[in-house]
Design an enzyme around this catalytic site. Structure first.
Site, PDB file in Angstrom:
ATOM      1  N   ASN A  14      29.412  50.522 -12.178  1.00  0.00           N
ATOM      2  CA  ASN A  14      28.925  49.891 -10.692  1.00  0.00           C
ATOM      3  C   ASN A  14      28.368  48.538 -10.755  1.00  0.00           C
ATOM      4  O   ASN A  14      27.254  48.506 -11.273  1.00  0.00           O
ATOM      5  CB  ASN A  14      28.101  51.006 -10.100  1.00  0.00           C
ATOM      6  CG  ASN A  14      27.445  50.606  -8.813  1.00  0.00           C
ATOM      7  OD1 ASN A  14      27.990  49.507  -8.242  1.00  0.00           O
ATOM      8  ND2 ASN A  14      26.581  51.185  -8.003  1.00  0.00           N
ATOM      9  N   LYS A  16      27.611  46.545  -8.355  1.00  0.00           N
ATOM     10  CA  LYS A  16      26.530  46.383  -7.590  1.00  0.00           C
ATOM     11  C   LYS A  16      26.852  44.651  -6.813  1.00  0.00           C
ATOM     12  O   LYS A  16      28.233  44.334  -6.787  1.00  0.00           O
ATOM     13  CB  LYS A  16      25.396  46.337  -7.879  1.00  0.00           C
ATOM     14  CG  LYS A  16      24.947  47.834  -8.403  1.00  0.00           C
ATOM     15  CD  LYS A  16      23.477  48.054  -8.671  1.00  0.00           C
ATOM     16  CE  LYS A  16      23.270  49.671  -9.330  1.00  0.00           C
ATOM     17  NZ  LYS A  16      22.178  49.903  -9.453  1.00  0.00           N
ATOM     18  N   HIS A  94      25.236  56.214  -2.559  1.00  0.00           N
ATOM     19  CA  HIS A  94      24.338  55.464  -3.683  1.00  0.00           C
ATOM     20  C   HIS A  94      23.015  55.397  -3.039  1.00  0.00           C
ATOM     21  O   HIS A  94      22.846  55.009  -1.780  1.00  0.00           O
ATOM     22  CB  HIS A  94      25.020  54.313  -4.088  1.00  0.00           C
ATOM     23  CG  HIS A  94      24.185  53.873  -5.355  1.00  0.00           C
ATOM     24  ND1 HIS A  94      23.020  53.216  -5.313  1.00  0.00           N
ATOM     25  CD2 HIS A  94      24.582  53.874  -6.612  1.00  0.00           C
ATOM     26  CE1 HIS A  94      22.620  52.986  -6.485  1.00  0.00           C
ATOM     27  NE2 HIS A  94      23.616  53.101  -7.225  1.00  0.00           N
ATOM     28  N   GLU A  96      20.961  53.087  -3.317  1.00  0.00           N
ATOM     29  CA  GLU A  96      20.721  51.830  -2.701  1.00  0.00           C
ATOM     30  C   GLU A  96      21.213  51.730  -1.323  1.00  0.00           C
ATOM     31  O   GLU A  96      20.637  51.119  -0.300  1.00  0.00           O
ATOM     32  CB  GLU A  96      21.311  50.649  -3.598  1.00  0.00           C
ATOM     33  CG  GLU A  96      20.524  50.483  -4.897  1.00  0.00           C
ATOM     34  CD  GLU A  96      21.019  50.151  -6.080  1.00  0.00           C
ATOM     35  OE1 GLU A  96      22.235  49.533  -5.867  1.00  0.00           O
ATOM     36  OE2 GLU A  96      20.737  50.090  -7.183  1.00  0.00           O
ATOM     37  N   GLU A 164      21.914  60.842  -9.836  1.00  0.00           N
ATOM     38  CA  GLU A 164      21.236  59.665 -10.262  1.00  0.00           C
ATOM     39  C   GLU A 164      19.929  59.812  -9.717  1.00  0.00           C
ATOM     40  O   GLU A 164      19.412  59.284  -8.640  1.00  0.00           O
ATOM     41  CB  GLU A 164      21.924  58.054  -9.511  1.00  0.00           C
ATOM     42  CG  GLU A 164      23.302  57.987 -10.006  1.00  0.00           C
ATOM     43  CD  GLU A 164      23.757  56.568  -9.997  1.00  0.00           C
ATOM     44  OE1 GLU A 164      23.885  55.989 -10.744  1.00  0.00           O
ATOM     45  OE2 GLU A 164      23.741  56.192  -8.590  1.00  0.00           O
ATOM     46  N   GLY A 170      17.892  51.521 -12.921  1.00  0.00           N
ATOM     47  CA  GLY A 170      17.410  50.110 -13.350  1.00  0.00           C
ATOM     48  C   GLY A 170      15.993  49.853 -13.802  1.00  0.00           C
ATOM     49  O   GLY A 170      15.533  48.795 -13.798  1.00  0.00           O
ATOM     50  N   SER A 204      19.869  54.169 -15.786  1.00  0.00           N
ATOM     51  CA  SER A 204      19.535  53.406 -17.099  1.00  0.00           C
ATOM     52  C   SER A 204      20.361  54.218 -18.321  1.00  0.00           C
ATOM     53  O   SER A 204      19.913  54.346 -19.384  1.00  0.00           O
ATOM     54  CB  SER A 204      18.032  53.606 -17.407  1.00  0.00           C
ATOM     55  OG  SER A 204      17.237  53.052 -16.373  1.00  0.00           O
TER      56      SER A 204
HETATM   57  P1  13P Z   1      21.696  51.366 -14.037  1.00  0.00           P
HETATM   58  O1  13P Z   1      22.600  51.653 -14.958  1.00  0.00           O
HETATM   59  O2  13P Z   1      21.205  49.781 -13.801  1.00  0.00           O
HETATM   60  O3  13P Z   1      20.331  52.042 -14.135  1.00  0.00           O
HETATM   61  O4  13P Z   1      22.115  51.517 -12.452  1.00  0.00           O
HETATM   62  C1  13P Z   1      22.555  52.824 -12.292  1.00  0.00           C
HETATM   63  C2  13P Z   1      23.113  52.625 -10.758  1.00  0.00           C
HETATM   64  O5  13P Z   1      22.506  52.857  -9.858  1.00  0.00           O
HETATM   65  C3  13P Z   1      24.752  53.081 -10.984  1.00  0.00           C
HETATM   66  O6  13P Z   1      25.415  53.323  -9.734  1.00  0.00           O
END
Ligand code: 13P
Length: 239
Positions: A14, A16, A94, A96, A164, A170, A204
């Site tokens: 992903n 983003k 997601h 976010e 997740e 992150g 992560s």
């Molecule tokens: P990270 O791997 O940066 O923690 O992000 C995970 C994520 O949001 C994947 O969709």
């Protein structure tokens, strides 16, 4: 529809809101896809079409889709438009999107259902916040997210679930391996209809922990954010 069952593991990058054409060109030159696994790159939508090469085990995924099918909805992309552009997967719900764009379980369910109608696999994301975890609400939150955001038409052949934990995204923090496995088991056991679903872990994931995470009995792959932006790191994860 992609035959999900034939793959040992499913890995999703992903990106983003990251990437550009030169990044993309370099990434694809260096990307090393393993044929036992299904690898999906979710770039920003505008770059999706330029990703499709000839590798049969490499797929494109969108990061979101409109909940509307067509009409006066400026800025939106529909599930049928994604299909028209050879997109086979799409992230939905997601954290976010839920946090910054007020996406609800109901939106996620409508989007997932529209994607399934177009033979696109929705990757339905669920996860608890740190506050919810600390109040021991993980099971309750996940059960509500599952009940309200996974449409009736979803099954293990046409949809994926990604767990997740919001607090692991992150941050460099992850649940313990035992916690990850337990939660994945819980998800598969919420209802018999979910028992054969493939459940991916995200939050992560990096090359130093991906092997032990994917080695867990109830983990069927990973959804990777930050580490998927470094192609050498991603290659290690998917190997
Ligand atoms: P990270 O791997 O940066 O923690 O992000 C995970 C994520 O949001 C994947 O969709």
């Amino acid at each position: 529809m992609i035959k999900l069952d034939k793959y040992s593991y499913i890995f999703i990058a992903n990106w983003k809101l990251n990437g550009n054409y030169s990044f993309l060109k370099d990434y694809y030159q260096k990307l090393n896809v393993n044929s036992d696994n299904c690898t999906i790159i979710c770039s920003p939508s505008i770059y999706l079409k330029s990703l499709k090469g000839n590798n049969a085990n490499l797929f494109c995924g969108a990061q979101d889709v409109s909940s509307y099918k067509e009409g006066a909805y400026t800025g939106e992309l529909s599930a049928s438009m994604l299909k028209d552009n050879n997109i086979d997967f799409c992230l939905v719900g997601h954290s976010e999107r839920r946090q910054y764009f007020a996406e609800t379980n109901n939106n996620v369910s409508i989007k997932s259902s529209n994607l399934i109608e177009e033979n696109i696999v929705p990757v339905i994301c669920i996860g608890e916040t740190l506050e919810q975890k600390e109040k021991n609400l993980t099971e309750e939150i996940l059960s509500k997210q599952i009940k309200d955001s996974i449409p009736k038409s979803a099954n293990h052949q046409n949809a994926l679930i990604a767990y997740e934990p919001v607090w692991a995204i992150g941050t460099g923090l992850t649940p313990t391996l035992e916690e990850i496995n337990q939660v994945h088991k819980l998800i598969k056991n919420f209802d018999t209809r979910f028992s054969n679903f493939r459940v991916l872990y995200g939050g992560s994931v990096k090359s130093s922990n991906s092997k032990e995470i994917t080695g867990l009995s109830h983990v069927d792959g990973c959804l990777i954010g930050g580490a998927s932006l470094k192609v050498n790191e991603f290659n290690k994860i998917i190997s």
